[in-house]
Design a protein around this motif. Structure first.
Motif, PDB file in Angstrom:
ATOM      1  N   PRO A 130      37.991  35.017  34.201  1.00 61.85           N
ATOM      2  CA  PRO A 130      36.653  34.999  33.326  1.00 61.85           C
ATOM      3  C   PRO A 130      36.581  35.478  31.457  1.00 61.85           C
ATOM      4  CG  PRO A 130      36.144  36.236  35.040  1.00 61.85           C
ATOM      5  CD  PRO A 130      37.871  35.949  35.175  1.00 61.85           C
ATOM      6  N   ARG A 131      35.770  34.367  30.676  1.00 62.21           N
ATOM      7  CA  ARG A 131      35.803  35.327  29.316  1.00 62.21           C
ATOM      8  C   ARG A 131      34.804  35.950  29.329  1.00 62.21           C
ATOM      9  NH1 ARG A 131      37.231  31.645  25.434  1.00 62.21           N
ATOM     10  NH2 ARG A 131      38.024  29.449  25.943  1.00 62.21           N
ATOM     11  N   GLU A 132      33.997  36.553  30.508  1.00 60.35           N
ATOM     12  CA  GLU A 132      33.142  38.026  30.490  1.00 60.35           C
ATOM     13  C   GLU A 132      33.576  38.286  31.896  1.00 60.35           C
ATOM     14  OE1 GLU A 132      28.763  37.113  29.389  1.00 60.35           O
ATOM     15  OE2 GLU A 132      28.885  36.635  27.854  1.00 60.35           O
ATOM     16  N   ASN A 133      33.694  39.702  31.619  1.00 58.92           N
ATOM     17  CA  ASN A 133      34.829  40.178  32.296  1.00 58.92           C
ATOM     18  C   ASN A 133      34.248  41.436  32.815  1.00 58.92           C
ATOM     19  OD1 ASN A 133      35.830  40.215  35.016  1.00 58.92           O
ATOM     20  ND2 ASN A 133      37.522  39.771  34.588  1.00 58.92           N
ATOM     21  N   ASP A 134      33.213  42.404  33.717  1.00 57.46           N
ATOM     22  CA  ASP A 134      33.391  43.621  33.752  1.00 57.46           C
ATOM     23  C   ASP A 134      34.439  44.620  34.507  1.00 57.46           C
ATOM     24  OD1 ASP A 134      32.933  42.647  36.964  1.00 57.46           O
ATOM     25  OD2 ASP A 134      30.358  43.256  36.432  1.00 57.46           O
ATOM     26  N   GLY A 135      35.451  43.656  34.772  1.00 58.74           N
ATOM     27  CA  GLY A 135      36.043  44.646  35.533  1.00 58.74           C
ATOM     28  C   GLY A 135      36.843  44.697  36.833  1.00 58.74           C
ATOM     29  N   THR A 136      35.857  43.187  37.326  1.00 57.87           N
ATOM     30  CA  THR A 136      35.385  43.541  38.721  1.00 57.87           C
ATOM     31  C   THR A 136      36.147  42.656  39.297  1.00 57.87           C
ATOM     32  OG1 THR A 136      32.907  42.874  39.111  1.00 57.87           O
ATOM     33  CG2 THR A 136      33.598  44.817  39.166  1.00 57.87           C
ATOM     34  N   THR A 137      36.014  41.646  38.500  1.00 54.84           N
ATOM     35  CA  THR A 137      36.447  39.503  38.840  1.00 54.84           C
ATOM     36  C   THR A 137      37.685  39.624  38.612  1.00 54.84           C
ATOM     37  OG1 THR A 137      34.771  39.394  38.407  1.00 54.84           O
ATOM     38  CG2 THR A 137      35.927  37.808  38.472  1.00 54.84           C
ATOM     39  N   SER A 138      38.918  38.869  39.077  1.00 61.88           N
ATOM     40  CA  SER A 138      40.327  38.572  39.059  1.00 61.88           C
ATOM     41  C   SER A 138      40.665  38.335  37.896  1.00 61.88           C
ATOM     42  CB  SER A 138      40.684  37.914  40.163  1.00 61.88           C
ATOM     43  OG  SER A 138      41.260  37.628  40.293  1.00 61.88           O
ATOM     44  N   THR A 139      41.121  38.846  36.710  1.00 60.23           N
ATOM     45  CA  THR A 139      42.021  37.737  35.947  1.00 60.23           C
ATOM     46  C   THR A 139      42.684  37.156  35.660  1.00 60.23           C
ATOM     47  OG1 THR A 139      44.137  39.317  35.510  1.00 60.23           O
ATOM     48  CG2 THR A 139      41.488  39.991  34.592  1.00 60.23           C
ATOM     49  N   GLY A 140      43.200  36.361  37.028  1.00 62.04           N
ATOM     50  CA  GLY A 140      43.580  35.063  38.162  1.00 62.04           C
ATOM     51  C   GLY A 140      42.983  34.318  38.679  1.00 62.04           C
ATOM     52  N   ARG A 141      42.511  33.471  38.882  1.00 63.65           N
ATOM     53  CA  ARG A 141      41.049  32.624  39.758  1.00 63.65           C
ATOM     54  C   ARG A 141      41.593  31.340  39.553  1.00 63.65           C
ATOM     55  NH1 ARG A 141      35.351  33.846  39.496  1.00 63.65           N
ATOM     56  NH2 ARG A 141      35.257  32.566  37.416  1.00 63.65           N
ATOM     57  N   THR A 165      41.898  38.036  44.451  1.00 62.30           N
ATOM     58  CA  THR A 165      43.212  37.583  44.770  1.00 62.30           C
ATOM     59  C   THR A 165      43.664  37.690  42.964  1.00 62.30           C
ATOM     60  OG1 THR A 165      43.465  37.884  47.119  1.00 62.30           O
ATOM     61  CG2 THR A 165      45.419  37.240  45.436  1.00 62.30           C
ATOM     62  N   VAL A 166      44.973  37.888  42.682  1.00 60.50           N
ATOM     63  CA  VAL A 166      45.412  38.244  41.497  1.00 60.50           C
ATOM     64  C   VAL A 166      45.882  36.530  41.255  1.00 60.50           C
ATOM     65  CG1 VAL A 166      46.733  37.868  39.040  1.00 60.50           C
ATOM     66  CG2 VAL A 166      44.967  39.724  39.813  1.00 60.50           C
ATOM     67  N   ILE A 167      46.215  35.399  41.293  1.00 62.28           N
ATOM     68  CA  ILE A 167      47.357  34.017  40.842  1.00 62.28           C
ATOM     69  C   ILE A 167      48.263  34.303  40.394  1.00 62.28           C
ATOM     70  CG2 ILE A 167      47.171  31.932  41.686  1.00 62.28           C
ATOM     71  CD1 ILE A 167      45.717  33.306  44.229  1.00 62.28           C
ATOM     72  N   ARG A 168      48.762  34.301  40.109  1.00 64.27           N
ATOM     73  CA  ARG A 168      50.469  34.369  39.596  1.00 64.27           C
ATOM     74  C   ARG A 168      50.968  32.958  38.562  1.00 64.27           C
ATOM     75  NH1 ARG A 168      56.000  38.022  40.752  1.00 64.27           N
ATOM     76  NH2 ARG A 168      57.238  37.172  38.394  1.00 64.27           N
ATOM     77  N   GLN A 169      50.892  31.911  39.783  1.00 62.20           N
ATOM     78  CA  GLN A 169      51.481  30.668  40.039  1.00 62.20           C
ATOM     79  C   GLN A 169      50.829  29.594  40.890  1.00 62.20           C
ATOM     80  OE1 GLN A 169      55.802  30.331  40.116  1.00 62.20           O
ATOM     81  NE2 GLN A 169      54.965  27.579  39.587  1.00 62.20           N
ATOM     82  N   VAL A 170      50.354  27.943  40.117  1.00 62.16           N
ATOM     83  CA  VAL A 170      49.835  27.510  41.300  1.00 62.16           C
ATOM     84  C   VAL A 170      51.294  26.206  41.170  1.00 62.16           C
ATOM     85  CG1 VAL A 170      48.285  26.737  39.400  1.00 62.16           C
ATOM     86  CG2 VAL A 170      48.246  26.023  42.054  1.00 62.16           C
TER      87      VAL A 170
END
Length: 466
Positions: A130-141, A165-170
């Motif tokens: 997310p462009r706006e993230n307070d640190g509580t949201t995954s950086t790999g959605r 969960t942080v997603i590394r690859q799909v």
């Protein structure tokens, strides 16, 4: 005086880089993003920045590019995602099922910073923050859309993973999808008629997401959990690399695409099984095509296995002691990995029936089905051996191969490469000799090759329209 002498060590100069996306091959559904009316675009051409809404002359940068069966997607450096081509199943993510021949931004994801994208046959998936993230949201959605994904718009999808969960690859296959978490866990969903979900059984109908927890390292020992670092989905098979550099494959193996001497369930493997023929070889990258698979080792060697019917293995048209004839037909396959190139391979991409690589000297080669020019410069239906693709400049960052088209993402990381970009955009038959002379004296090999190809195509009386 040479350019390098004027600029000094241009590699050490901190400059904004420019990127280019080259696309070519089959174009019936507009998947190349190019305006030519011909359905077979054999020459790679750079997509102009204006096509993506950028002002002419503005340096553009790209982070990722992916090819589906008949659609294409690209991630810009500002986190925007663009899609174009076929849209019969909503794979472009615009809420419609109308195909498009020009790239458009996926508006639903404008609030996200897209990091990477994967295209399946008729679906698309992207990893974003997310462009706006307070640190509580995954950086790999994970966001998914298209065939079997429940929406013509991108939708947030956690599946069997815990939220955030942080997603590394799909990776997307024909009718199945695999997602890899930062912790090395895999989850799969989609269709499972061929065991491509890796669950130990086959079944009909669309299957929900489930985490894989059984990997067969040895057939005479119970399956165990393995940490995965990279994945790739083929049409009906899947391959993964463990943290120790082992390759695991599963799903349909009727053409040798799993790399096993024999299969445990008729023509399938139902759980991930280690490719023992690669024992002692540390693999860093694996790529799956329609019915073939390729792997690159840490030393830059390329191995391939599966069907070679149209040359996609790069091993030639002749049979050998390691080849097999399938059911008395002329379909050549290898169910044991074969060494294709011993060193120097950096990247590999497998399309439905063709393969692309980039090498440490900066060149691109391809082979396989080539009716639309997607695999090689040569005008032939099949490219049986690695053949050059000589129309791109810059450092190759990403290769992508689809149903019948191909894409390359390159970067200019120095002043010299920025100059190469500019010259490549302005080459005509009239100035080619002068450009080639400058390129030769400054060791700009890519430009030299482009000038040579231009003369081959157009002789001495026609001007090239770049």
């Amino acid at each position: 005086m040479e350019i390098d002498e004027i600029l000094g060590d241009s590699k050490s100069v901190a400059l904004p880089t420019k990127s280019a996306i080259y696309v070519w091959g089959y174009n019936q559904r507009g998947q190349t993003g190019r305006t030519e009316k011909d359905q077979k675009l054999r020459i790679p051409r750079q997509l102009p920045p204006e096509l993506f809404g950028c002002t002419a002359g503005i340096s553009t940068r790209w982070l990722d590019v992916a090819c589906g069966r008949e659609h294409t997607a690209a991630v810009a450096s500002d986190g925007s995602l663009f899609t174009w081509g076929a849209n019969d199943f909503g794979q472009l993510g615009d809420g419609t099922e109308e195909s498009r021949k020009s790239p458009e931004k996926v508006k639903v994801l404008e609030s996200e910073i897209v990091k990477s994208v994967s295209c399946g046959a008729n679906c698309t998936a992207a990893i974003a923050a997310p462009r706006e993230n307070d640190g509580t949201t995954s950086t790999g959605r994970l966001w998914v859309w298209g065939q079997n994904q429940g929406s013509d718009y991108p939708r947030l999808f956690w599946g069997a993973f815990m939220p955030n969960t942080v997603i590394r690859q799909v990776s997307c296959g024909s009718v199945h999808v695999m997602a890899l978490s930062e912790d090395g866990l895999l989850q799969s969903w989609g269709y499972n008629e061929c065991g491509q979900l890796g669950r130990g059984f086959t079944c009909e109908g669309l299957q929900g997401a489930r985490v894989l927890n059984a990997y067969a390292k040895y057939l005479d020992e119970p399956p165990e959990l393995v940490k995965i670092t990279q994945i790739s989905c083929g049409e009906y098979h899947t391959a993964a690399i463990s943290e120790t550099g082992d390759v695991y494959t599963w799903g349909l193996g009727n053409m040798g695409q799993l790399g096993h001497c024999s299969l445990q369930s008729e023509d399938k493997e139902l759980i991930p099984r280690r490719v023992v023929a690669l024992d002692g070889i540390h693999v860093t990258t694996v790529a799956c095509g329609g019915v073939h698979t390729c792997a690159v080792t840490e030393k830059g060697a390329l191995y391939a296995w599966g069907s070679g019917q149209v040359g996609q293995l790069g091993l030639g048209p002749q049979t050998s002691s390691a080849s097999f004839i399938f059911k008395d037909s002329q379909v050549m396959l290898r169910n044991i990995p074969a060494l294709v190139i011993p060193r120097g391979v950096r990247l590999v991409a497998c399309g439905h029936s063709h393969t692309l690589i980039s090498t440490s000297d900066g060149r691109i080669h391809g082979w396989g089905y080539n009716s639309y020019g997607q695999a090689a410069n040569e005008k032939s239906t099949y490219a049986w051996y690695p053949s050059p693709v000589d129309w791109c400049v810059g450092e190759v960052r990403k290769l992508a191969a689809g149903g019948g088209h191909s894409a390359v993402l390159t970067d200019a990381c120095s002043l010299k490469e920025l100059c190469e970009f500019r010259l490549a955009e302005s080459i005509t038959l009239k100035n080619a000799a002068h450009v080639e002379d400058v390129a030769f004296r400054t060791s700009s090999d890519a430009l030299v090759r482009i000038c040579g190809r231009l003369r081959e195509l157009h002789g001495n009386d026609r001007e090239w329209d770049p």
